[in-house]
Design a protein around this motif. Sequence first.
Motif, PDB file in Angstrom:
ATOM      1  N   ARG A 188      -3.522   5.860   5.891  1.00 37.67           N
ATOM      2  CA  ARG A 188      -4.661   5.016   6.192  1.00 37.67           C
ATOM      3  C   ARG A 188      -5.419   5.575   7.393  1.00 37.67           C
ATOM      4  NH1 ARG A 188      -7.050   3.761   3.536  1.00 37.67           N
ATOM      5  NH2 ARG A 188      -8.292   2.634   5.082  1.00 37.67           N
TER       6      ARG A 188
ATOM      7  N   LEU B 290      -3.624   0.451  -3.269  1.00 40.65           N
ATOM      8  CA  LEU B 290      -3.425  -0.920  -2.816  1.00 40.65           C
ATOM      9  C   LEU B 290      -3.048  -1.747  -4.026  1.00 40.65           C
ATOM     10  CD1 LEU B 290      -3.615  -2.998  -0.501  1.00 40.65           C
ATOM     11  CD2 LEU B 290      -5.985  -3.402  -1.205  1.00 40.65           C
TER      12      LEU B 290
ATOM     13  N   HIS C 169       0.850  -1.198   0.000  1.00 40.74           N
ATOM     14  CA  HIS C 169       0.000   0.000   0.000  1.00 40.74           C
ATOM     15  C   HIS C 169       0.880   1.240   0.000  1.00 40.74           C
ATOM     16  CE1 HIS C 169      -2.388   3.231   1.937  1.00 40.74           C
ATOM     17  NE2 HIS C 169      -3.397   2.692   1.281  1.00 40.74           N
TER      18      HIS C 169
ATOM     19  N   VAL D  31      -7.866   2.991  -2.938  1.00 43.53           N
ATOM     20  CA  VAL D  31      -8.603   2.663  -1.716  1.00 43.53           C
ATOM     21  C   VAL D  31      -9.470   3.855  -1.336  1.00 43.53           C
ATOM     22  CG1 VAL D  31      -8.457   1.900   0.677  1.00 43.53           C
ATOM     23  CG2 VAL D  31      -6.750   1.133  -0.973  1.00 43.53           C
TER      24      VAL D  31
ATOM     25  N   LEU E 260      -9.871  -0.131   3.403  1.00 43.93           N
ATOM     26  CA  LEU E 260      -8.869  -1.127   3.030  1.00 43.93           C
ATOM     27  C   LEU E 260      -9.474  -2.518   2.884  1.00 43.93           C
ATOM     28  CD1 LEU E 260      -5.797  -1.512   2.536  1.00 43.93           C
ATOM     29  CD2 LEU E 260      -5.593  -2.067   4.970  1.00 43.93           C
TER      30      LEU E 260
END
Length: 332
Positions: free
Chosen positions: A166, A282, A162, A222, A226
Amino acid sequence: MTLVGDLSESELLARFVPLLGAPGAALVGPGDDCAVLSAPDGKVVVSTDVLVEDVHFRRAWSSAREVGRRAAAQNLADAAAVGAVPTGLVVSLVLPGELPAVWVEDLARGLDDACRPWGAGVVGGDLAGGPLVVLAVTVLGDLEGRAPVLRSGARPGDVVAHAGVRGRSAAGFALLDAGRADDARVPADVRAVVLDAFRVPSPPVGAGRAAAVAGATAMLDVSDGLLRDAGRIASASGVRLAFDDPADVLADEVALLSPVAAALGADATQWVLAGGEDHGMLATFPPGVALPDGFRTLGRVEELPTDGARVTVGGRAVRAGGGWDHFGPGKD
């Protein structure tokens, strides 16, 4: 104050079109019935998104410039997610008559802010009146002679990696939604990071091209969380995506979000795994491939077992959901 309703369409266009910049691929830009872009690859990448006021953004939470940057960023990420270089945007706007005209000018500045670093820009679109602001944005891109990186190419043994951040956008939304954007229990620098992530996501657009050049076998943007988006790669490829424990591979993101989670009684790890709209990349890569800068290993691709669990986290099967879904019982 001049309002949108005080201006003709031509007068409104004259205010914001000069603020949009000129993409290098545009042979003919705004002003004619169609724009004309060069397509040296012989193929054109295209995707579209719609942003609706009070669903995807709120004017009370975000400035017009931030809305423009956000609208462009999420579309640029879609082009990057198949390994393309974005070349232009087409933007159609629905605008209430009582909207200040300067709001539209600042929206144009935001679109240009996001596009300019990538040599892209707005090449055309349309205007209409309506009860609330709606942006319909279409991105065009160039694969530079490469095959597109699809969701369906992941193979057992591949590395799952990735690029980007996040959970930050979800944490920023949670603060705003709770009316706690100024909560002193959260350090000011952390509040600024997560609020900016929600208002103006910064997808790693260049990472998409870099992943394609490095030989990525599957990839997506994304946008919906996720786990939900990992499930889409797994389903398209007929494999399982096995993530390592987020306390290990995403410990820095969990730690960053922990003060926000503590203030709101939430779960930082859940934001990291299921929070949407960070717009990271991703991707899966063949084993032994050197990951491009900005990518971190999160797990591996496995054969799909008979139990059918397409996504695991730390060895435990999870529902490949969470995140955002506009419709149906999966919306959360």
